[in-house]
Design a protein around this motif. Structure first.
Motif, PDB file in Angstrom:
ATOM      1  N   UNK A 176       0.828  -1.202   0.000  1.00 36.81           N
ATOM      2  CA  UNK A 176       0.000   0.000   0.000  1.00 36.81           C
ATOM      3  C   UNK A 176       0.868   1.261   0.000  1.00 36.81           C
ATOM      4  N   UNK A 177       2.067   1.121   0.524  1.00 41.63           N
ATOM      5  CA  UNK A 177       2.952   2.280   0.610  1.00 41.63           C
ATOM      6  C   UNK A 177       3.086   2.808   2.012  1.00 41.63           C
ATOM      7  N   UNK A 178       2.828   1.923   2.996  1.00 43.73           N
ATOM      8  CA  UNK A 178       2.997   2.282   4.404  1.00 43.73           C
ATOM      9  C   UNK A 178       4.241   1.575   4.919  1.00 43.73           C
ATOM     10  N   UNK A 179       5.222   2.355   5.334  1.00 41.65           N
ATOM     11  CA  UNK A 179       6.459   1.795   5.862  1.00 41.65           C
ATOM     12  C   UNK A 179       6.206   1.259   7.273  1.00 41.65           C
ATOM     13  N   UNK A 180       6.230  -0.062   7.420  1.00 44.48           N
ATOM     14  CA  UNK A 180       5.967  -0.692   8.711  1.00 44.48           C
ATOM     15  C   UNK A 180       7.137  -0.424   9.653  1.00 44.48           C
ATOM     16  N   UNK A 181       6.912   0.364  10.676  1.00 48.54           N
ATOM     17  CA  UNK A 181       7.990   0.726  11.600  1.00 48.54           C
ATOM     18  C   UNK A 181       8.494  -0.474  12.393  1.00 48.54           C
ATOM     19  N   UNK A 239     -10.776  -5.891  10.189  1.00 48.92           N
ATOM     20  CA  UNK A 239     -11.135  -7.290  10.398  1.00 48.92           C
ATOM     21  C   UNK A 239     -10.003  -8.130   9.815  1.00 48.92           C
ATOM     22  N   UNK A 240      -9.292  -8.838  10.676  1.00 46.55           N
ATOM     23  CA  UNK A 240      -8.052  -9.479  10.251  1.00 46.55           C
ATOM     24  C   UNK A 240      -8.216 -10.818   9.559  1.00 46.55           C
ATOM     25  N   UNK A 241      -9.333 -11.501   9.785  1.00 48.58           N
ATOM     26  CA  UNK A 241      -9.445 -12.869   9.283  1.00 48.58           C
ATOM     27  C   UNK A 241      -9.273 -12.954   7.776  1.00 48.58           C
ATOM     28  N   UNK A 242      -9.876 -12.017   7.053  1.00 48.08           N
ATOM     29  CA  UNK A 242      -9.764 -12.044   5.597  1.00 48.08           C
ATOM     30  C   UNK A 242      -8.344 -11.702   5.151  1.00 48.08           C
ATOM     31  N   UNK A 250      -7.567 -11.518  -1.265  1.00 54.80           N
ATOM     32  CA  UNK A 250      -7.051 -10.492  -0.366  1.00 54.80           C
ATOM     33  C   UNK A 250      -6.858  -9.172  -1.109  1.00 54.80           C
ATOM     34  N   UNK A 251      -6.762  -9.252  -2.423  1.00 55.70           N
ATOM     35  CA  UNK A 251      -6.635  -8.047  -3.247  1.00 55.70           C
ATOM     36  C   UNK A 251      -7.784  -7.082  -2.978  1.00 55.70           C
ATOM     37  N   UNK A 252      -8.995  -7.605  -2.883  1.00 52.28           N
ATOM     38  CA  UNK A 252     -10.176  -6.757  -2.637  1.00 52.28           C
ATOM     39  C   UNK A 252     -10.053  -6.023  -1.308  1.00 52.28           C
ATOM     40  N   UNK A 253      -9.539  -6.715  -0.293  1.00 54.29           N
ATOM     41  CA  UNK A 253      -9.361  -6.103   1.019  1.00 54.29           C
ATOM     42  C   UNK A 253      -8.267  -5.039   0.982  1.00 54.29           C
ATOM     43  N   UNK A 254      -7.202  -5.323   0.263  1.00 50.70           N
ATOM     44  CA  UNK A 254      -6.106  -4.358   0.155  1.00 50.70           C
ATOM     45  C   UNK A 254      -6.595  -3.073  -0.503  1.00 50.70           C
ATOM     46  N   UNK A 255      -7.352  -3.217  -1.578  1.00 47.18           N
ATOM     47  CA  UNK A 255      -7.883  -2.040  -2.276  1.00 47.18           C
ATOM     48  C   UNK A 255      -8.821  -1.241  -1.377  1.00 47.18           C
ATOM     49  N   UNK A 256      -9.658  -1.945  -0.629  1.00 46.44           N
ATOM     50  CA  UNK A 256     -10.604  -1.271   0.275  1.00 46.44           C
ATOM     51  C   UNK A 256      -9.852  -0.502   1.356  1.00 46.44           C
ATOM     52  N   UNK A 257      -8.846  -1.145   1.941  1.00 45.73           N
ATOM     53  CA  UNK A 257      -8.045  -0.494   2.988  1.00 45.73           C
ATOM     54  C   UNK A 257      -7.344   0.738   2.435  1.00 45.73           C
TER      55      UNK A 257
END
Length: 267
Positions: A176-181, A239-242, A250-257
């Motif tokens: 997504x472009x978020x640097x996980x600290x 919601x982490x399960x998906x 999981x692509x759909x969830x990534x796009x939504x997030x």
């Protein structure tokens, strides 16, 4: 080496065709996506197994965490695809001549590889290649427009636990472009102290699983009220399960997030 691995999978197809117990939800989804659903004898009894209209009609062998070994044995499968939660039955099944395998997905690349592996196993190579390529193409499209923020994914307030670098949620943040600290923290289930998080001061905080609301997170870690993510209300429940399933969907969830984050950050 990888080519040899796929050749072995292709050889196994002759033995295992139409003889699979599949306890792994992600593998079930993949098998349907590549047109190999006829290979499945039975699946775990659980909600939201895609495609729901078809999986609901399949025979069930208990839950994926506590499968019914006697039921599995009575169906006489040649192979069982397990999860990390059902791995305890591996020895029991192999004792009766039932081969087992596991397809973990700790990275998005693993999902791509698992699609190809199941394609080889079921002799659906060409369809699997199409699905795998489509998955990677969509990831590249998402990656092309990064959010360019720092963040962390917290799943427990007490103790303070986050997803470290070698995990699927961390990989999703990076796409997504978020640097996980916390990506350099050792261990997939990393325990942090609140001082570390305050020192890194992430732009975005995502939370879920063992945390029901952000008030619980701040109450357990009072110093968090000084974080810019908290001050700017850039804190999100997921919601982490998906996300943890490790399926191409999981692509759909990534796009939504990503869309939710972008819309909120702009406000």
């Amino acid at each position: 080496m990888k080519k040899l691995f796929f050749v072995i999978f292709a050889m196994l197809y002759v033995i295992y065709a139409k003889s699979m117990i599949v306890l792994d939800p992600a593998s079930i989804e993949i098998l349907y996506m590549i047109g190999a659903e006829k290979e499945i004898i039975a699946i775990p009894d659980m909600d939201n197994l895609k495609p729901l209209d078809k999986t609901s009609k399949l025979d069930k062998v208990g839950t994926f965490t506590h499968p019914n070994v006697e039921k599995i044995l009575s169906l006489k499968p040649k192979i069982a695809i397990l999860t990390s939660y059902s791995i305890g039955i591996k020895d029991q099944l192999e004792k009766y001549g039932i081969k087992t395998m596991q397809l973990p997905a700790n990275k998005l690349q693993d999902i791509h590889d698992n699609i190809l592996k199941l394609g080889e196993l079921t002799n659906n190579n060409e369809r699997a290649k199409i699905v795998a390529k489509d998955f990677m193409d969509k990831l590249q499209q998402i990656k092309a427009n990064p959010i360019n923020k720092s963040g962390v994914f917290i799943y427990s307030a007490t103790p303070l636990m986050v997803f470290g670098g070698d995990t699927l949620p961390s990989d999703i943040l990076e796409i997504i472009g978020i640097n996980n600290i916390a990506k350099d923290i050792v261990g997939r289930q990393s325990i942090l102290n609140s001082e570390f998080l305050v020192s890194k001061n992430p732009d975005i905080i995502l939370y879920g699983l063992r945390i029901s609301n952000k008030d619980e997170l701040v109450k357990s870690n009072p110093s968090f009220k000084y974080l810019k993510a908290i001050k700017n209300n850039h804190i999100y429940f997921l919601e982490l399960h998906s996300l943890l399933r490790g399926s191409p969907s999981v692509i759909d969830e990534i796009l939504r997030i990503k869309n939710d984050l972008e819309n909120t950050i702009k406000k």
